[in-house]
Motif scaffolding. Structure first.
Motif: not given
Length: 425
Positions: A166-173
């Protein structure tokens, strides 16, 4: 502070997604790595690691000209260092040589007003050490430890806190903890992450930011150790540990880790970070050290359970010997649905079985195409082949493909289920 060009040093499981997310915001990103294969792959708009949605983001960023990979650092306004911090020796002492190499590699291209952020998970004091290496390499520039708020170069620590898969989502959120060596350093780092961050930038000191990441993962490690120790006790007392945890968690103030015990703890965070605290305060970090020892011992305990399963199988097949018993290991990654084998307890167990079991050992890992060298001599098998050929089936990672088997499985032989997926079937 405005950033026209950002350099990300280290294009692995954290560095590449970070570079890609910056580039997706139409900022020029130069990725730096020592792995020529990774460089070539990225420059073709492809990825060398498995992470959902990363391939699409990288492809778009490269195609639009915002992301490029190279082996040599180039000038930029901000430099992010995201390189490994492994152990050295048998005492779990942190190895900062990769950080040192990265710092010395960017030093020649630094210029006044630049920001350097250490993202690598690090022991307390690593950011200050990095600043010292940079200052030694560039005596013509001033650094926070020398000039405070008036330094030419800004230095900060900002550890990642994302979940593989879930790296892409969690980097942002996710919120980010930013620890600058001065207030202006923190301000510059917050401006940098503000390019894509939807969560908050929470400012603290560099040392507290370093300790925060270690604390987060040590907290999880202690909880996992409790569940793992319960599983060992329950096995001895003939109790279903997963049922026990479900029942205990019905208490309003009890929340034992779910999904519960497993074959150990893996990855380059939870299995590593607590040792950084222990190395910094060995006489004080007693509980953290004990939890690490419990979790580090779990793979050996699982191997013992497999040995018992082999003996159990032979009791019902008296005409066979251990050489005739085929063992299948389902999963080698350190967590479900990824290809990351770093610090994987499943891989440790598989290696132990390969070295000690007298019969064939099949390795089932749907997320890789070739086995690591430490498993040379083993067979990378399909799920179907393992189900039909193996006598002992060892579930080590609850990949989605393996969970689906549990609802309709027809195994022959004995099952060792370390994840509680097939035991309930």
């Amino acid at each position: 502070m405005k950033f026209n060009t950002i350099s990300v040093v280290g294009l692995g499981y954290i560095g590449l997604p970070t570079a890609a997310v910056f580039a997706s915001r139409k900022v020029k990103v130069i990725g730096v790595d020592v792995n020529q294969h990774a460089i070539d792959t990225i420059n073709k708009g492809e990825v060398h690691i498995v992470e959902p949605d990363l391939d699409m983001v990288v492809h778009a960023a490269v195609k639009e000209g915002y992301l490029r990979a190279t082996s040599q650092p180039e000038p930029a306004e901000a430099f992010l260092i995201a390189v490994p911090t492994p152990f050295k020796g048998d005492n779990h002492d942190p190895d900062l040589s990769y950080i040192e190499s990265a710092a010395k590699s960017i030093a020649p291209v630094l210029s006044r007003g630049n920001l350097v952020v250490l993202e690598s998970t690090s022991p307390v004091g690593a950011t200050e050490q990095m600043a010292a290496w940079l200052a030694e390499a560039r005596p013509d520039l001033s650094f926070p430890q020398q000039a405070g708020e008036d330094s030419d170069i800004r230095i900060a620590h900002c550890p990642e806190r994302v979940l593989p898969g879930q790296v892409i989502r969690e980097l942002v959120s996710n919120d980010r903890v930013v620890g600058g060596m001065t207030a202006k350093c923190s301000e510059a780092a917050c401006d940098l992450y503000g390019i894509f961050l939807q969560g908050d930038c929470v400012v603290t000191t560099a040392r507290t930011a370093e300790m925060c990441k270690l604390t987060e993962n040590s907290f999880r490690d202690v909880n996992i150790a409790f569940a793992n120790e319960l599983s060992i006790i329950c096995k001895k007392l003939d109790i279903d540990v997963w049922e026990l945890i479900r029942l205990a968690n019905r208490h309003p103030r009890v929340n034992i880790l779910q999904p519960g015990p497993g074959p150990g703890v893996g990855g380059h965070c939870i299995a590593v970070d607590p040792w950084f605290i222990v190395s910094s305060a060995p006489n004080e970090a007693k509980l953290i050290k004990a939890a690490r020892q419990v979790n580090d011992a779990k793979p050996l305990w699982v191997q013992e359970q497999v040995k018992r399963a082999v003996i159990e199988f032979l009791k019902t097949h008296p005409n066979k010997t251990e050489k005739d018993v085929t063992v299948a290991c389902y999963g080698l990654a350190f967590k479900p649905d990824i290809d990351d084998l770093r610090e994987s307890p499943a891989l440790q167990i598989a290696e132990g079985l390969k070295n000690n079991h007298l019969g064939p050992v099949l390795m089932v890992e749907p997320h890789i195409e070739t086995l690591p060298s430490k498993l040379d001599g083993s067979i990378l098998a399909t799920i179907e082949a393992a189900m039909s050929e193996a006598d002992v089936h060892v579930l080590l990672v609850d990949h989605r493909q393996f969970k689906q088997i549990g609802h309709k499985r027809t195994f022959r032989g004995v099952v060792v289920d370390t994840r509680g997926c097939w035991s309930k079937g």
